[in-house]
Scaffold this motif. Structure first.
Motif, PDB file in Angstrom:
ATOM      1  N   PRO A   1       0.744  -1.064  -0.132  1.00 31.99           N
ATOM      2  CA  PRO A   1      -0.030   0.320  -0.279  1.00 31.99           C
ATOM      3  C   PRO A   1       0.876   1.829  -0.283  1.00 31.99           C
ATOM      4  N   GLY A   2       0.399   2.088  -1.264  1.00 30.39           N
ATOM      5  CA  GLY A   2       1.528   3.378  -0.727  1.00 30.39           C
ATOM      6  C   GLY A   2       2.623   3.394  -1.262  1.00 30.39           C
ATOM      7  N   LYS A   3       2.817   2.248  -2.109  1.00 27.75           N
ATOM      8  CA  LYS A   3       4.287   2.184  -2.105  1.00 27.75           C
ATOM      9  C   LYS A   3       4.632   1.322  -3.643  1.00 27.75           C
ATOM     10  N   GLU A   4       5.665   1.475  -4.781  1.00 27.10           N
ATOM     11  CA  GLU A   4       5.652   1.423  -6.245  1.00 27.10           C
ATOM     12  C   GLU A   4       5.940  -0.185  -6.195  1.00 27.10           C
ATOM     13  N   ARG A   5       5.403  -0.846  -7.126  1.00 30.34           N
ATOM     14  CA  ARG A   5       5.581  -1.572  -7.455  1.00 30.34           C
ATOM     15  C   ARG A   5       6.783  -2.904  -7.009  1.00 30.34           C
ATOM     16  N   GLU A   6       7.338  -4.112  -6.451  1.00 32.45           N
ATOM     17  CA  GLU A   6       8.973  -4.015  -6.324  1.00 32.45           C
ATOM     18  C   GLU A   6       9.413  -5.774  -7.559  1.00 32.45           C
ATOM     19  N   TRP A   7      10.267  -5.799  -7.592  1.00 35.21           N
ATOM     20  CA  TRP A   7      10.641  -7.150  -8.017  1.00 35.21           C
ATOM     21  C   TRP A   7      10.505  -8.079  -6.837  1.00 35.21           C
ATOM     22  N   VAL A   8      10.032  -9.317  -6.703  1.00 29.87           N
ATOM     23  CA  VAL A   8      10.762 -10.618  -5.875  1.00 29.87           C
ATOM     24  C   VAL A   8      12.003 -11.662  -6.474  1.00 29.87           C
ATOM     25  N   GLY A   9      11.269 -12.348  -7.455  1.00 28.39           N
ATOM     26  CA  GLY A   9      11.914 -12.942  -7.819  1.00 28.39           C
ATOM     27  C   GLY A   9      12.119 -13.404  -9.378  1.00 28.39           C
ATOM     28  N   ILE A  10      12.361 -14.390  -9.889  1.00 29.13           N
ATOM     29  CA  ILE A  10      12.541 -15.186 -11.184  1.00 29.13           C
ATOM     30  C   ILE A  10      12.911 -16.832 -10.926  1.00 29.13           C
ATOM     31  N   ILE A  11      12.072 -17.002 -12.438  1.00 32.56           N
ATOM     32  CA  ILE A  11      12.290 -18.765 -12.486  1.00 32.56           C
ATOM     33  C   ILE A  11      12.698 -18.850 -14.063  1.00 32.56           C
ATOM     34  N   THR A  12      13.562 -20.024 -14.496  1.00 27.81           N
ATOM     35  CA  THR A  12      13.542 -19.593 -15.797  1.00 27.81           C
ATOM     36  C   THR A  12      12.425 -21.084 -16.034  1.00 27.81           C
TER      37      THR A  12
ATOM     38  N   VAL B   1       3.035 -21.705 -11.506  1.00 30.23           N
ATOM     39  CA  VAL B   1       4.910 -21.046 -10.928  1.00 30.23           C
ATOM     40  C   VAL B   1       3.996 -20.504  -9.908  1.00 30.23           C
ATOM     41  N   TYR B   2       4.887 -21.128  -8.649  1.00 32.68           N
ATOM     42  CA  TYR B   2       3.880 -20.730  -7.774  1.00 32.68           C
ATOM     43  C   TYR B   2       4.924 -19.935  -6.898  1.00 32.68           C
ATOM     44  N   LEU B   3       4.808 -19.320  -5.609  1.00 34.09           N
ATOM     45  CA  LEU B   3       5.554 -18.447  -4.640  1.00 34.09           C
ATOM     46  C   LEU B   3       5.329 -18.620  -3.611  1.00 34.09           C
ATOM     47  N   GLN B   4       6.411 -20.343  -3.096  1.00 33.85           N
ATOM     48  CA  GLN B   4       5.940 -20.361  -1.794  1.00 33.85           C
ATOM     49  C   GLN B   4       6.742 -18.741  -0.224  1.00 33.85           C
ATOM     50  N   MET B   5       5.733 -18.879   0.178  1.00 38.38           N
ATOM     51  CA  MET B   5       6.521 -17.292   0.765  1.00 38.38           C
ATOM     52  C   MET B   5       6.112 -18.310   2.589  1.00 38.38           C
ATOM     53  N   ASN B   6       7.216 -18.556   3.608  1.00 40.07           N
ATOM     54  CA  ASN B   6       7.754 -18.866   4.694  1.00 40.07           C
ATOM     55  C   ASN B   6       8.334 -17.320   5.494  1.00 40.07           C
ATOM     56  N   SER B   7       8.280 -17.781   6.673  1.00 37.40           N
ATOM     57  CA  SER B   7       8.100 -16.552   8.127  1.00 37.40           C
ATOM     58  C   SER B   7       7.695 -15.331   7.333  1.00 37.40           C
ATOM     59  N   LEU B   8       6.205 -15.837   7.177  1.00 36.57           N
ATOM     60  CA  LEU B   8       6.295 -13.716   6.742  1.00 36.57           C
ATOM     61  C   LEU B   8       6.411 -13.043   8.174  1.00 36.57           C
ATOM     62  N   LYS B   9       6.159 -11.637   6.991  1.00 32.73           N
ATOM     63  CA  LYS B   9       6.676 -11.147   8.066  1.00 32.73           C
ATOM     64  C   LYS B   9       5.387  -9.273   7.384  1.00 32.73           C
ATOM     65  N   PRO B  10       4.936  -9.170   8.466  1.00 32.68           N
ATOM     66  CA  PRO B  10       3.550  -7.630   8.275  1.00 32.68           C
ATOM     67  C   PRO B  10       4.034  -6.686   6.742  1.00 32.68           C
ATOM     68  N   GLU B  11       5.776  -6.195   6.721  1.00 31.39           N
ATOM     69  CA  GLU B  11       6.562  -5.992   6.028  1.00 31.39           C
ATOM     70  C   GLU B  11       6.220  -6.442   4.623  1.00 31.39           C
ATOM     71  N   ASP B  12       5.685  -7.947   4.699  1.00 26.73           N
ATOM     72  CA  ASP B  12       5.175  -8.788   2.947  1.00 26.73           C
ATOM     73  C   ASP B  12       4.162  -8.293   2.936  1.00 26.73           C
ATOM     74  N   THR B  13       3.471  -7.721   3.531  1.00 25.06           N
ATOM     75  CA  THR B  13       2.133  -7.068   3.322  1.00 25.06           C
ATOM     76  C   THR B  13       1.933  -6.145   1.876  1.00 25.06           C
ATOM     77  N   ALA B  14       1.325  -7.116   0.773  1.00 28.96           N
ATOM     78  CA  ALA B  14       0.822  -6.413  -0.086  1.00 28.96           C
ATOM     79  C   ALA B  14       0.429  -7.496  -1.278  1.00 28.96           C
ATOM     80  N   VAL B  15       0.126  -6.531  -2.453  1.00 32.89           N
ATOM     81  CA  VAL B  15      -0.631  -7.765  -3.393  1.00 32.89           C
ATOM     82  C   VAL B  15       0.004  -8.250  -4.497  1.00 32.89           C
ATOM     83  N   TYR B  16       0.717  -9.210  -5.428  1.00 31.87           N
ATOM     84  CA  TYR B  16       1.512  -9.815  -5.743  1.00 31.87           C
ATOM     85  C   TYR B  16       1.109 -10.375  -6.937  1.00 31.87           C
ATOM     86  N   TYR B  17       2.256  -9.917  -7.738  1.00 32.75           N
ATOM     87  CA  TYR B  17       1.398 -10.336  -9.014  1.00 32.75           C
ATOM     88  C   TYR B  17       2.357 -11.220  -9.807  1.00 32.75           C
ATOM     89  N   CYS B  18       2.281 -12.521 -10.230  1.00 37.50           N
ATOM     90  CA  CYS B  18       3.273 -13.038 -11.168  1.00 37.50           C
ATOM     91  C   CYS B  18       3.041 -12.318 -12.899  1.00 37.50           C
TER      92      CYS B  18
END
Length: 114
Positions: free
Chosen positions: A40-51, A78-95
């Motif tokens: 919320p209130g931030k720019e979209r940021e890259w999380v990761g990539i898979i070949t 494609v999957y994104l497994q998220m463990n040990s989640l933190k409040p700062e991981d709160t976001a809308v996620y996009y593939c």
């Protein structure tokens, strides 16, 4: 091209979630796929990539060691497994289909409560 996401939701800090992105309209195994997020209130940021074959991945330092990207080319997913989640991981996620403009997934909200 269609990228339909699922798997978001509300989770407590330290919890886990797995996001899925079902692709159609292109030869899935030939393309790298990325995950992005927008808090919320931030720019979209890259999380990761898979070949395309799924033999290589890279993740942003902020999620390295906690998140894993994988894919099942037989299921065009494609999957994104998220463990040990933190409040700062709160976001809308996009593939996203790498290398093709305007090929974003439908987005899925992940909310991590403290």
């Amino acid at each position: 091209v269609q990228l339909v996401q699922s798997g978001g939701g509300l989770v407590q800090s330290g919890g886990s979630l797995r996001l899925s992105c079902l692709a159609s309209g292109f030869i899935f195994s030939r393309y790298a796929m990325s995950w992005y997020r927008q808090a919320p209130g931030k720019e979209r940021e890259w999380v990761g990539i898979i070949t395309g074959p799924g033999t290589g991945t890279d993740l942003d330092d902020s999620v390295k060691g906690r998140f894993t990207i994988s894919r099942d080319n037989a299921k065009n997913t494609v999957y994104l497994q998220m463990n040990s989640l933190k409040p700062e991981d709160t976001a809308v996620y996009y593939c996203k289909l790498v290398g093709e403009p305007n090929t974003w997934g439908s987005g899925t909200l992940v909310t991590v409560s403290s």
